[in-house]
Design an enzyme around this catalytic site. Structure first.
Site, PDB file in Angstrom:
ATOM      1  N   THR A  57       0.857  -1.172   0.000  1.00  0.00           N
ATOM      2  CA  THR A  57       0.000   0.000   0.000  1.00  0.00           C
ATOM      3  C   THR A  57       0.904   1.237   0.000  1.00  0.00           C
ATOM      4  OG1 THR A  57      -0.105   0.074   2.407  1.00  0.00           O
ATOM      5  CG2 THR A  57      -1.819  -1.205   1.278  1.00  0.00           C
ATOM      6  N   MET A  58       0.295   2.402   0.112  1.00  0.00           N
ATOM      7  CA  MET A  58       1.064   3.644   0.174  1.00  0.00           C
ATOM      8  C   MET A  58       1.870   3.676   1.484  1.00  0.00           C
ATOM      9  SD  MET A  58      -0.207   5.820  -2.444  1.00  0.00           S
ATOM     10  CE  MET A  58       0.045   7.448  -1.833  1.00  0.00           C
ATOM     11  N   ASN A  59       2.982   4.386   1.459  1.00  0.00           N
ATOM     12  CA  ASN A  59       3.808   4.652   2.642  1.00  0.00           C
ATOM     13  C   ASN A  59       4.502   3.429   3.225  1.00  0.00           C
ATOM     14  OD1 ASN A  59       3.172   7.426   2.664  1.00  0.00           O
ATOM     15  ND2 ASN A  59       1.233   6.968   3.668  1.00  0.00           N
ATOM     16  N   GLY A  83       7.410   2.224   1.844  1.00  0.00           N
ATOM     17  CA  GLY A  83       8.831   2.318   1.567  1.00  0.00           C
ATOM     18  C   GLY A  83       9.274   1.694   0.257  1.00  0.00           C
ATOM     19  N   LYS A  84       8.367   1.594  -0.713  1.00  0.00           N
ATOM     20  CA  LYS A  84       8.720   0.988  -2.005  1.00  0.00           C
ATOM     21  C   LYS A  84       9.817   1.778  -2.719  1.00  0.00           C
ATOM     22  CE  LYS A  84       4.445   1.280  -3.385  1.00  0.00           C
ATOM     23  NZ  LYS A  84       3.858   1.806  -2.157  1.00  0.00           N
ATOM     24  N   GLU A 141       6.581   2.609  -9.302  1.00  0.00           N
ATOM     25  CA  GLU A 141       5.165   2.858  -9.629  1.00  0.00           C
ATOM     26  C   GLU A 141       4.689   1.968 -10.775  1.00  0.00           C
ATOM     27  OE1 GLU A 141       3.539   4.580  -7.573  1.00  0.00           O
ATOM     28  OE2 GLU A 141       4.963   5.950  -6.655  1.00  0.00           O
ATOM     29  N   CYS A 173      -6.106  -1.143   7.132  1.00  0.00           N
ATOM     30  CA  CYS A 173      -6.392  -2.573   7.144  1.00  0.00           C
ATOM     31  C   CYS A 173      -7.761  -2.776   6.482  1.00  0.00           C
ATOM     32  CB  CYS A 173      -6.392  -3.114   8.574  1.00  0.00           C
ATOM     33  SG  CYS A 173      -7.713  -2.465   9.624  1.00  0.00           S
TER      34      CYS A 173
END
Length: 194
Positions: free
Chosen positions: A10-12, A14-15, A88, A181
């Site tokens: 998901t977002m945030n 650390g990808k 992305e 979640c």
């Protein structure tokens, strides 16, 4: 033997920082990497991979009609490429994913692609779908919901309100998206008091 890796979250989670770290590790050992990012995500400038903690790296911007395989072959002829990194990757088209497969299979070069799996309506992006179909290895990068459970959903906010309708692709950051979640995504709860 090289493989196609799909690292999603998901977002945030650390990808982007993970991608930047992998690029650094390759280059520190004298290896050459090709970094790619879809031009649609231009929050920090076109052709720039930026983590939320502020670390950046230049990348080649690709658009819907870019042929990644041709781009790779041109660069690989000049100086051999040891690894391809894609940020992305949910914004990739099917042909992009097939071109990444060809880089792995024909040139024996590993490809690591980072991105979201599902959108704010909990539907797969085109790039995510084809990464799930074609990737040799699928790895989840975990992050947490405000409650401490593992976040698996992304909620979109409009004027601070949770929404489940709208265009699939609207570029934004923490001001527009929050990781939740499944329970709190389904409940529409953005925090203990919200």
């Amino acid at each position: 033997m090289a493989q196609l890796y799909y690292r999603y979250s998901t977002m945030n989670a650390g990808k982007s920082i993970e991608l930047i770290k992998v690029a650094y590790n390759y280059e520190e050992r004298g290896k050459r990497v090709m970094t790619l990012t879809p031009s649609v995500d231009n929050r920090f400038g076109e052709g720039v991979i930026t983590s939320r903690i502020g670390i950046q790296r230049d990348a080649t911007a690709i658009n819907d009609d870019t042929n990644i395989l041709e781009l790779f072959m041109l660069e690989n002829e000049k100086h051999p490429i040891d690894c391809v990194l894609v940020d992305e990757c949910q914004f990739l088209k099917k042909h992009h994913v097939l071109e990444l497969v060809e880089i792995v299979d024909s040139f024996d070069v590993p490809v690591l692609a980072y991105g979201l799996k599902n959108d704010f309506k909990n539907e797969l992006f085109e790039g995510s779908y084809y990464m799930l179909v074609y990737a040799d290895k699928i790895e989840e990068i975990k992050t947490i919901c405000w409650c401490g459970r593992k976040a698996t959903m992304v909620a979109r906010l409009v004027d601070g309100k949770f929404v489940k309708q709208g265009e699939q692709v609207v570029i934004g950051g923490n001001d527009m998206y929050v990781s939740l979640c499944r329970k709190h995504y389904n409940d529409g709860r953005l925090g203990p008091d919200k």
